[in-house]
Design an enzyme around this catalytic site. Structure first.
Site, PDB file in Angstrom:
ATOM      1  CB  ILE A 272     -21.172  42.600  53.539  1.00 25.23           C
ATOM      2  CG1 ILE A 272     -20.571  43.922  53.048  1.00 25.23           C
ATOM      3  CG2 ILE A 272     -21.048  42.490  55.048  1.00 25.23           C
ATOM      4  CD1 ILE A 272     -21.345  45.159  53.511  1.00 25.23           C
ATOM      5  CB  SER A 273     -22.275  42.659  48.971  1.00 26.21           C
ATOM      6  OG  SER A 273     -22.931  42.779  47.732  1.00 26.21           O
ATOM      7  CG  ASN A 274     -19.173  41.507  45.077  1.00 30.07           C
ATOM      8  OD1 ASN A 274     -18.472  42.097  45.887  1.00 30.07           O
ATOM      9  ND2 ASN A 274     -19.487  42.017  43.900  1.00 30.07           N
ATOM     10  N   GLY A 276     -18.746  38.956  50.737  1.00 32.08           N
ATOM     11  CA  GLY A 276     -19.160  37.746  51.432  1.00 32.08           C
ATOM     12  C   GLY A 276     -19.055  36.530  50.532  1.00 32.08           C
TER      13      GLY A 276
END
Length: 600
Positions: A272-274, A276
């Site tokens: 998820i987020s960076n 991801g």
């Protein structure tokens, strides 16, 4: 080529099994030195399991972290337990009524072992951490590896609530990477950093996870900002290395079923987020080592389609968002009138009154692509000074600057009661690895602005913004680093699901996932896209009543997408279709299935 690679992995596995003190063999004949350091192996059973360190759901919900018997000298086991507690609480909504462990997710005890090592990329000056969690009930018939990267700049356990919570209870090995970021802080005044086991070690110790150049000075350095490697450019390669490390571990631990290779082992990537974003960078690898991938709220940059770089919109938000938010009904931050007036005096905003200045700030953000929903959710990043924190750290990372040469003069240090820099204490240093979330401020480390308080931080913020909008030597240096992070289309035929909250105020989907999906589809790739209504970026903040009333968690959709791609790989279902998911805010009531409206 495939045969040679598999033989190399098998040989590495046999060496690991025969002598854990020897370095693992390189997984590619292009590596000039061993890819991995000798692994450290620890057992986690009974009251110290893999998934929750023996804390269980109630222990993870505790508001106070697990204590150290000696605050200045915690043991590796104490540090690990506290790091797991910290990372669970930083990622998942564990609050009663939030549904975790009841409607979705698991904190069940999973006994097993951990294998920790450092990995290196050719040309990199600093190592990055890799970790494999191997449950005792690993399913050697299914041969499953879930590989993940920490979100933000979190440490090696930064994705345990994402990948570990899904993979470990299913008998999969879970491979983690900190992707060259993490919580390996370095005290420049004492010359002390962090060892593989999380304890404090002196400069020159071979066990150090990060040693800056120069290894002296004032304050604190940390790897993401000061490695001088621009790690984000290689986040896809970091993820692949973690998967390769998992194959070597499995080959060593299950020699009768070995070798474990990309050809005979299921590898699913999730983040998820960076983290991801790292998954999407790994997905572009033309070698078919990934079987499927799930990217939640990914921070990713592509060419065109309305995409914007994280540094671009973070530096913009740091400068303008505090003045814009009151126009959306968000309470004003202290000192806002003076800050907005100063921005007008500097020509950043227009308007002779506070109301006019606020309206101009809001109009500028809307014109730049921000939605009102994203701005409202972005208010929490204003409150935590996260926009400035991102811009300060990423400017150093993209420009490959050492800790003493930030282009805008910032540095990091512990602060005294008078807000002046001071030396860190032994207890603060000892807790950094477990307590820090990655990018300061936090865990006793703050941003030091070279300007006086009367400046209101505006000179630094304008300098940070100018690194994106300007054309000077420092701006070109930072922009070149950002350009190196652009993503390409995923490998053709790779099952890939992208999930994003429509109200994300930290990584707005209009700047990241939506352009990525458009780019991938323009290249002929089949990417499935879930857009989740009433979901913002931080599940962990849903423990706050006003956040819980308005927003839904994103993790249930990440787990559901993993279920769907796993069933697809088993031949038991189809890939999920695109979905715009109309959720129902819980408005203070306990989370129910109807609120989530999970796609079927």
């Amino acid at each position: 080529m495939h045969t040679l690679r598999h033989c190399a992995l098998a040989a590495a596995g046999l060496l690991l099994a025969a002598c854990a003190g020897l370095p693992a063999q390189a997984s590619s004949n292009q590596e000039a030195r061993p890819m991995f350091s000798p692994p450290a192996v620890t057992a986690h059973r009974g009251d110290d399991d893999l998934l929750a360190a023996g804390l269980g759901l109630q222990g993870l919900r505790a508001l106070v972290p697990p204590a150290f018997a000696d605050a200045a000298h915690p043991t590796p086991a104490e540090l690990r337990r506290r790091a797991i507690w910290s990372n669970w609480r930083g990622i998942a909504d564990l609050a009663p009524g939030g549904g975790y462990g009841e409607l979705y997710g698991s904190t069940a005890a999973v006994p097993g072992r951990e294998f920790s090592a450092y990995a290196r990329l050719p040309g990199a000056t600093q190592p990055h951490r890799v970790l494999v969690q191997l449950p005792d009930d690993f399913d050697a018939r299914k041969r499953c590896v879930v590989v993940t990267a920490s979100s933000g700049s979190r440490g090696i356990y930064g994705a345990i609530a994402v990948a570990g919570a899904w993979g470990l209870p299913r008998g999969c090995a879970v491979a983690y990477t900190d992707k060259g970021a993490g919580t390996d802080y370095f005290d420049l005044e004492t010359g002390q950093g962090i060892a593989l086991d999380g304890t404090v070690a002196a400069a020159g110790d071979a066990a150090l996870a990060f040693a800056p150049t120069p290894a002296s000075g004032h304050g604190v350095a940390f790897k993401h900002a000061h490695s001088q490697d621009n790690p984000e450019a290689d986040w896809g390669r970091h993820l692949k290395q973690a998967a390769q490390f998992a194959l070597e571990v499995l080959s060593a631990q299950y020699p009768q079923q070995g070798p474990f290779t990309f050809a005979n082992t299921r590898v699913i990537a999730v983040g998820i987020s960076n983290g991801g974003g790292a998954v999407l960078r790994a997905a572009e690898d033309p070698e078919p080592w990934l079987d499927a991938a799930v990217a939640g709220e990914p921070s990713v940059l592509v060419d065109g389609h309305g995409a914007r770089a994280l540094y671009d919109y973070a530096s913009e938000a740091a400068l303008l968002m505090p003045c814009a938010l009151p126009q959306l009904g968000i309470p004003a931050m202290p000192g806002l009138e003076a800050k907005c007036a100063a921005l007008a005096a500097r020509g950043v905003l227009s308007g002779a009154t506070l109301d006019a200045q606020q309206k101009d700030a809001l109009a500028r953000l809307r014109a730049a692509g921000w939605s009102d929903a994203g701005l409202r959710a972005g208010a929490i990043s204003v409150g935590f000074d996260l926009w400035r924190a991102i811009a300060v750290a990423y400017a150093s990372a993209y420009g490959r600057y050492p800790h003493d040469a930030h282009p805008c003069g910032y540095r990091y240090a512990a602060l005294g009661a008078d807000l002046a820099p001071r030396s860190a204490t032994a207890a603060e240093r000892a807790a950094w690895w477990a307590d820090a979330s990655g990018i300061p401020p936090g865990a006793g480390v703050a941003i030091v602005d070279p300007q006086p308080l009367a400046d209101l931080g505006l000179t630094g913020l304008q300098c940070l913004r100018g690194l994106w909008t300007g054309d000077g030597a420092d701006a070109r240096r930072v922009q070149q680093g950002i350009a190196a992070t652009r993503a390409a289309p995923p490998r053709a035929g790779l099952p890939l699901v992208v999930i994003h909250g429509s109200d994300d105020g930290l990584v707005p989907p209009a700047f990241s996932s939506a352009p990525y999906v458009a780019m991938a589809r323009a290249a002929g790739r089949d990417v499935r896209y879930w857009q989740v209504g009433n979901a913002q970026h931080f599940d962990a903040f849903l423990g706050l009543p006003h956040m819980a009333a308005a927003y839904l968690p994103l993790l249930p959709y990440v787990y559901a997408a993993l279920d769907r791609v796993d069933a697809y790989l088993d031949g038991k279902g189809d890939l999920p279709a695109d979905a715009v998911i109309a959720t129902v805010p819980r408005m203070g009531a306990p989370l129910a299935p109807a609120n989530l409206a999970l796609p079927r």
